[in-house]
Enzyme design. Structure first.
Site, PDB file in Angstrom:
ATOM      1  N   LYS A 123       0.852  -1.187   0.000  1.00 63.52           N
ATOM      2  CA  LYS A 123       0.000   0.000   0.000  1.00 63.52           C
ATOM      3  C   LYS A 123       0.884   1.231   0.000  1.00 63.52           C
ATOM      4  CE  LYS A 123      -3.768   2.359   2.388  1.00 63.52           C
ATOM      5  NZ  LYS A 123      -4.767   2.313   3.477  1.00 63.52           N
ATOM      6  N   ASP A 228     -13.691   5.719   9.329  1.00 72.44           N
ATOM      7  CA  ASP A 228     -14.010   5.524   7.909  1.00 72.44           C
ATOM      8  C   ASP A 228     -14.508   4.103   7.694  1.00 72.44           C
ATOM      9  OD1 ASP A 228     -14.309   6.436   5.361  1.00 72.44           O
ATOM     10  OD2 ASP A 228     -12.219   6.186   4.770  1.00 72.44           O
TER      11      ASP A 228
END
Length: 374
Positions: A123, A228
C-alpha cells in the site's frame, strides 16, 4: 505519479546513495543544492555524482525545479517509491512487484511477493496527489508549517496505519497482518476476499450486520474509533470461518482515540455508514444499533499503547489537523469543479508532481537501515 519499477534493476548502489542524499537534504531544503547532494552522498570523485544525478533525473526519480535561484533538485514521488522498495528489498520483505489491484483517493495498492513466493499487499500512501482534485490551490496549512509536505504527511499516514494495524492484529482484531513499512509504504498480508461494496446479497444479513456493529463497539472499548468504517474498507472473506469471522477491516490512517474531541460524531458516522449500506444494498433495516454514550465503555487503551510505541501525540495532532483541513478544502473545491475537467486528470497529476512537492520535502532523514548497501 504511477509506480514503475522498470528502472530499478539498472540503478547502482551509487545511484541509490545519491537518491538517499537528496531525500536527506530535503529535510531542510525545498530544493536540495547539488553541492549538498555531493557532500551527503560521500562518493569518491564528484564527477560520479553528476552521472548518478543525470541517470536519476532521466528516470524521473529526482527533478530540477524550473526558475530556481540555484542549481538543485527535489525528490519526486517516484524517487520516494524507489527508496521505500529498496528498503523492503534489503530487508527481504519484497522480491517482486506485481499488478495493481486497487486505487483510492489517498493510496495505490499492488500485489508483491517475497523471496519465498508469499504474496502480500503493498500500500503506497499518496496524500496530495490524487486525494483531492484542485487541492494544490488549497494548501495554506502546509505553508503555515515550514517542514510539512505531502511526502511527509504520506509518511505519517503509513507510520500511523502500521502502528494501529499492528496493535489491533496483536489483540485479535480481524485486520490484515502488518509485515513491514518504510516511508510512505506498508506491506501487509493479502486478504482472500472482496470489498463489501460488491456485495449485492447475503444469506444471513442479520449475522453480518451484528458482527460489524460488534466490531465498532469492541474497537471503541479498546480506545479507538475507525472514522471511515464503510463498505469500501471492509473485506468479505471468500471462505468465512464463522458468523463472527466473515470479514477483515482495512485502512486505519484516519483512526482516532476514544478521547478525541469528535469521537462521538465519528462513532455515529461509522454506525450510520453500515446501517445505510445494509438498507440500500441488502434491504435490511434494524433498529438495534450501538450508541456512543451507552456502548463505548473503555476496557483497554490501545490508543495510548500506540502512542507509547513511537507514534507520538504530536504526530497524531499534526496528521489529524492536516488531513481534516485538506479534506474540508478538497471537498469544497470539488463542488466547484466542472465535469469537463475530468479529461485533464493526467495533466493535473503531472502538474502536481512539479508543484505540490516544491512546498518542502520529507521532514525526517532516512533511517539507517534504509540506506543502500555498500
Amino acid at each position: 505519479m504511477k509506480l514503475n519499477t522498470a528502472a530499478m534493476r539498472y540503478l547502482s548502489n551509487d545511484d541509490f546513495r545519491v537518491l538517499t542524499a537528496t531525500e536527506m537534504g530535503s529535510k531542510n531544503h525545498e530544493i536540495v543544492p547539488t553541492t549538498l547532494i555531493v557532500q551527503i552522498a560521500g562518493l569518491r570523485g564528484g564527477a560520479g555524482v553528476g552521472n548518478c544525478i543525470s541517470e536519476l533525473a532521466k528516470s524521473n526519480l529526482i527533478a530540477r525545479v524550473k526558475n530556481a535561484k540555484y542549481d538543485g533538485y527535489r525528490l519526486t514521488y517516484g524517487g520516494y517509491d524507489y527508496l521505500a522498495i529498496k528498503a523492503f528489498s534489503n530487508r527481504r520483505t519484497v522480491y517482486s512487484v506485481g499488478n495493481q489491484i486497487g486505487v483510492g483517493k489517498e493510496s495505490d495498492i499492488f500485489v508483491v511477493a517475497n523471496e519465498k513466493g508469499r504474496k502480500c499487499v503493498l500500500k503506497i500512501h499518496r496524500l496530495g496527489r490524487i486525494s483531492f482534485r484542485s487541492v494544490k490551490n488549497n494548501r495554506d496549512y502546509l505553508r503555515n508549517r515550514q517542514s510539512a509536505s505531502w511526502m511527509y504527511l504520506s509518511r505519517l499516514a503509513a507510520q500511523k496505519e502500521f502502528a494501529f494495524m499492528k496493535a489491533l492484529y496483536e489483540n485479535g482484531f480481524p485486520v490484515p497482518e502488518p509485515i513491514d513499512y518504510s516511508r510512505h509504504c506498508i506491506i501487509m498480508s493479502l486478504i482472500p476476499g472482496f470489498p463489501m461494496r460488491q456485495l449485492s446479497s447475503h444469506e444471513d444479513p442479520s449475522a453480518l450486520y451484528s458482527s460489524l456493529m460488534s466490531f465498532i463497539v469492541r474497537l471503541a472499548n479498546h480506545g479507538l474509533i475507525h472514522c471511515d468504517f464503510n463498505e469500501f474498507n471492509i473485506m468479505i472473506l471468500d471462505e468465512p470461518k464463522s458468523e463472527d469471522e466473515q470479514f477483515v477491516v482495512i485502512d486505519f490512517p484516519q483512526c482516532v482515540s476514544l478521547g478525541h474531541v469528535d469521537a462521538e460524531r465519528y462513532f455515529k458516522r461509522d454506525v450510520d455508514c453500515i446501517r445505510r449500506f445494509f438498507e440500500k444494498k441488502l434491504g435490511y433495516v434494524s433498529e438495534d444499533y450501538p450508541i456512543f454514550q451507552r456502548d463505548a465503555k473503555r476496557v483497554a487503551s490501545l490508543d495510548i499503547d500506540v502512542q507509547a510505541s513511537g507514534f507520538s501525540k504530536k504526530m497524531v495532532k499534526e496528521f489529524e489537523k492536516a488531513i481534516s483541513e485538506s479534506r474540508e478544502k478538497g471537498e469544497n473545491a470539488a463542488d466547484q469543479e466542472e465535469i469537463g475537467e475530468e479529461d485533464d486528470g493526467d495533466k493535473e497529476d503531472e502538474e502536481e508532481d512539479d508543484e505540490v512537492d516544491d512546498e518542502g520535502e520529507n521532514e525526517e532523514g532516512v533511517d539507517p537501515e534504509d540506506e543502500p548497501e555498500e
